[in-house]
Design a protein around this motif. Structure first.
Motif, PDB file in Angstrom:
ATOM      1  N   UNK A 152     -10.070   1.841   5.544  1.00 26.70           N
ATOM      2  CA  UNK A 152      -9.174   2.950   5.194  1.00 26.70           C
ATOM      3  C   UNK A 152      -9.429   3.364   3.751  1.00 26.70           C
ATOM      4  N   UNK A 153      -9.380   4.691   3.522  1.00 29.81           N
ATOM      5  CA  UNK A 153      -9.429   5.263   2.179  1.00 29.81           C
ATOM      6  C   UNK A 153      -8.156   6.078   1.964  1.00 29.81           C
ATOM      7  N   UNK A 154      -7.405   5.754   0.926  1.00 31.49           N
ATOM      8  CA  UNK A 154      -6.198   6.503   0.591  1.00 31.49           C
ATOM      9  C   UNK A 154      -6.552   7.497  -0.495  1.00 31.49           C
ATOM     10  N   UNK A 155      -6.313   8.798  -0.213  1.00 31.66           N
ATOM     11  CA  UNK A 155      -6.642   9.856  -1.155  1.00 31.66           C
ATOM     12  C   UNK A 155      -5.585   9.881  -2.262  1.00 31.66           C
ATOM     13  N   UNK A 156      -6.002   9.589  -3.488  1.00 34.89           N
ATOM     14  CA  UNK A 156      -5.082   9.578  -4.614  1.00 34.89           C
ATOM     15  C   UNK A 156      -4.971  10.986  -5.191  1.00 34.89           C
ATOM     16  N   UNK A 157      -3.855  11.327  -5.825  1.00 34.85           N
ATOM     17  CA  UNK A 157      -3.651  12.696  -6.333  1.00 34.85           C
ATOM     18  C   UNK A 157      -4.391  12.936  -7.642  1.00 34.85           C
ATOM     19  N   UNK A 158      -4.411  14.236  -8.040  1.00 31.56           N
ATOM     20  CA  UNK A 158      -4.978  14.669  -9.329  1.00 31.56           C
ATOM     21  C   UNK A 158      -6.457  14.307  -9.468  1.00 31.56           C
ATOM     22  N   UNK A 159      -7.178  14.285  -8.346  1.00 30.57           N
ATOM     23  CA  UNK A 159      -8.604  14.017  -8.390  1.00 30.57           C
ATOM     24  C   UNK A 159      -8.963  12.592  -8.740  1.00 30.57           C
ATOM     25  N   UNK A 160      -8.024  11.670  -8.648  1.00 30.84           N
ATOM     26  CA  UNK A 160      -8.298  10.268  -8.952  1.00 30.84           C
ATOM     27  C   UNK A 160      -9.131   9.657  -7.831  1.00 30.84           C
ATOM     28  N   UNK A 207      -3.023  -8.610   0.437  1.00 26.41           N
ATOM     29  CA  UNK A 207      -1.709  -8.107   0.847  1.00 26.41           C
ATOM     30  C   UNK A 207      -1.455  -8.501   2.305  1.00 26.41           C
ATOM     31  N   UNK A 208      -0.172  -8.765   2.592  1.00 28.02           N
ATOM     32  CA  UNK A 208       0.280  -9.013   3.959  1.00 28.02           C
ATOM     33  C   UNK A 208       0.852  -7.711   4.521  1.00 28.02           C
ATOM     34  N   UNK A 209       1.287  -7.679   5.778  1.00 32.40           N
ATOM     35  CA  UNK A 209       1.873  -6.436   6.316  1.00 32.40           C
ATOM     36  C   UNK A 209       3.069  -5.936   5.514  1.00 32.40           C
ATOM     37  N   UNK A 210       3.937  -6.852   5.074  1.00 31.36           N
ATOM     38  CA  UNK A 210       5.102  -6.411   4.304  1.00 31.36           C
ATOM     39  C   UNK A 210       4.687  -5.867   2.940  1.00 31.36           C
ATOM     40  N   UNK A 211       3.753  -6.531   2.260  1.00 28.87           N
ATOM     41  CA  UNK A 211       3.300  -6.031   0.966  1.00 28.87           C
ATOM     42  C   UNK A 211       2.533  -4.722   1.101  1.00 28.87           C
ATOM     43  N   UNK A 212       1.752  -4.580   2.162  1.00 28.89           N
ATOM     44  CA  UNK A 212       1.047  -3.314   2.377  1.00 28.89           C
ATOM     45  C   UNK A 212       2.040  -2.184   2.619  1.00 28.89           C
ATOM     46  N   UNK A 213       3.099  -2.477   3.379  1.00 30.60           N
ATOM     47  CA  UNK A 213       4.119  -1.460   3.626  1.00 30.60           C
ATOM     48  C   UNK A 213       4.779  -1.043   2.315  1.00 30.60           C
ATOM     49  N   UNK A 214       5.094  -2.028   1.453  1.00 26.60           N
ATOM     50  CA  UNK A 214       5.679  -1.707   0.150  1.00 26.60           C
ATOM     51  C   UNK A 214       4.715  -0.900  -0.705  1.00 26.60           C
ATOM     52  N   UNK A 215       3.454  -1.272  -0.704  1.00 21.57           N
ATOM     53  CA  UNK A 215       2.458  -0.538  -1.481  1.00 21.57           C
ATOM     54  C   UNK A 215       2.309   0.893  -0.982  1.00 21.57           C
ATOM     55  N   UNK A 216       2.340   1.068   0.323  1.00 21.39           N
ATOM     56  CA  UNK A 216       2.238   2.417   0.893  1.00 21.39           C
ATOM     57  C   UNK A 216       3.443   3.260   0.484  1.00 21.39           C
ATOM     58  N   UNK A 217       4.616   2.646   0.435  1.00 18.84           N
ATOM     59  CA  UNK A 217       5.807   3.384  -0.007  1.00 18.84           C
ATOM     60  C   UNK A 217       5.676   3.815  -1.465  1.00 18.84           C
TER      61      UNK A 217
END
Length: 415
Positions: free
Chosen positions: A199-207, A300-310
């Protein structure tokens, strides 16, 4: 003996100072025979007195027996009357008792029948509920069997390395897709070096993009659990070394493939789809955690990934708000222009209202004057009618009234 002494002491003769008694006589005569006769006489007297006493007592007893017999007869008559009364009372009481027992038996029969009916109804309802619960139990049993089949299927999936990797990737994709909007992420994207992270998460402001890669070291962890159950120190040590080696391999692979300067973030996420494996790493393999930090890899575990996604979602929302800030400012400027125009129009409307208020005041002044003139005219007409009605008034008074009317008209014109 006392009577005998009395008889012997009876005086028979008086000889000077000496009294001759019967006893002296008997003694003198040697009246042994007299004494015997005297005793016989006394015995006869006693027998006669005894017979008289017996006859008297017998008569008394006869009278008492008659009285007692009369009392017994009277008591018997009273007893017969009482027995008759008691028989009547017993008869009435027996009838009442029979009636009461019959009524109670009828009531008890009715209550018993009603109770049996209710009990039968309750039994049917309980049986119906029992059948429903049995149906629910059957459904639950079917669900348990289905769940058992799914667990077996899950075990089969986890036993295969490829399917296990697909399971971890699908869980990671579900967490990311639920937390981020569409377009803010991409699965299985290809980097410039040809690597394809999960997975690639697109960060804002061209980061640069954030890399998330799922790893599932299940076999090594199962080996640790099996060694712990066997309680063998060598087996536990070997399983721990194998687990440490597998996790270290995953950390190096992510750091080498997915950390690209200017294209991805300096930190990448290694997703472990099991909370128990994550806890095992942080509790018993602190060196692995430190090594991952040095390699700029965050486990990260599922709970930590969920927190990071939030958190990432909040950052994206803030970035979108900042991107739209100039639009908001433009809209605020237009809003202020509209407010200025509204203020001008309200002021103009206030001016119109002030002019209308003055016009209304002038109209009220005119209507007041008209009202006053009408009142004066009404007063003059009444004066004229009064003058015509009284023919005997002098001519001077009529002339003066006309003069007054003329003066009033002049005054009204002046007003």
């Amino acid at each position: 003996m006392n009577d005998t002494g009395t008889l012997l002491s009876l005086p028979l003769a008086q000889l000077g100072a000496t009294t001759l008694t019967l006893g002296h006589a008997l003694a003198a005569v040697g009246g042994f025979v007299l004494l015997i006769l005297l005793l016989l006489v006394l015995a006869l007297r006693r027998a006669s007195a005894a017979r008289q006493q017996a006859a008297f007592e017998a008569a008394e007893r006869a009278r008492e027996a008659d009285a007692r017999m009369a009392e017994i007869v009277k008591a018997q008559a009273e007893m017969q009357g009482r027995m008759g009364t008691i028989a009547e009372v017993f008869g009435s009481r027996q009838a009442e008792l029979t009636k009461a027992i019959g009524e109670r038996l009828d009531g008890m029969t009715s209550r018993l029948g009603h109770s049996i009916t209710e009990q039968t109804k309750s039994t049917h309802e309980n049986l119906a509920k029992l059948q429903e619960r049995l149906a629910v139990i059957d459904t639950a049993q079917n669900n348990i069997q289905s769940l058992a089949g799914q667990v077996v299927q899950l075990q089969q999936i986890l036993s295969n390395k490829q399917t296990r990797g697909a399971f971890g990737q699908s869980r990671m994709e579900a967490i990311v897709a639920d937390g981020l909007p569409h377009g803010a992420y991409e699965f299985q994207a290809t980097l410039s070096n040809g690597s394809r992270p999960d997975c690639l998460v697109r960060m804002p402001n061209g980061a640069p993009d954030l890399v998330i890669d799922a790893k599932f070291p299940l076999e090594a962890w199962n080996a640790i659990r099996a060694a712990a159950e066997s309680e063998g120190a060598e087996a536990q040590k070997a399983a721990s070394q194998a687990f440490r080696r597998d996790v270290d391999v995953h950390i190096k692979a992510i750091a080498d493939k997915y950390l690209i300067q200017g294209e991805t973030q300096e930190t990448a996420f290694m997703f472990v789809p099991s909370e128990s494996i994550f806890a095992e790493i942080h509790e018993n393999f602190e060196a692995l955690v430190q090594r991952a930090h040095r390699a700029r890899i965050v486990i990260v575990s599922p709970s930590l990934l969920m927190l990071s996604i939030q958190v990432i979602q909040a950052v994206l929302k803030d970035a979108r708000m900042r991107e739209q800030a100039h639009l908001i400012q433009h809209e605020v400027v237009r809003l202020m222009e509209d407010v200025g125009r509204l203020d001008d129009r309200v002021r103009k409307l206030q001016t119109h209202f002030s002019q209308a208020t003055r016009d209304v005041e002038m109209i009220l002044t005119s209507t007041d004057k008209l009202t006053k003139r009408g009142a004066k005219i009404e007063a003059l007409e009444l004066g004229v009618e009064h003058a015509e009605a009284s023919d005997d008034q002098p001519a001077s008074r009529a002339a003066s009234s006309r003069t007054g009317q003329l003066r009033l008209h002049v005054v009204d014109d002046a007003d």
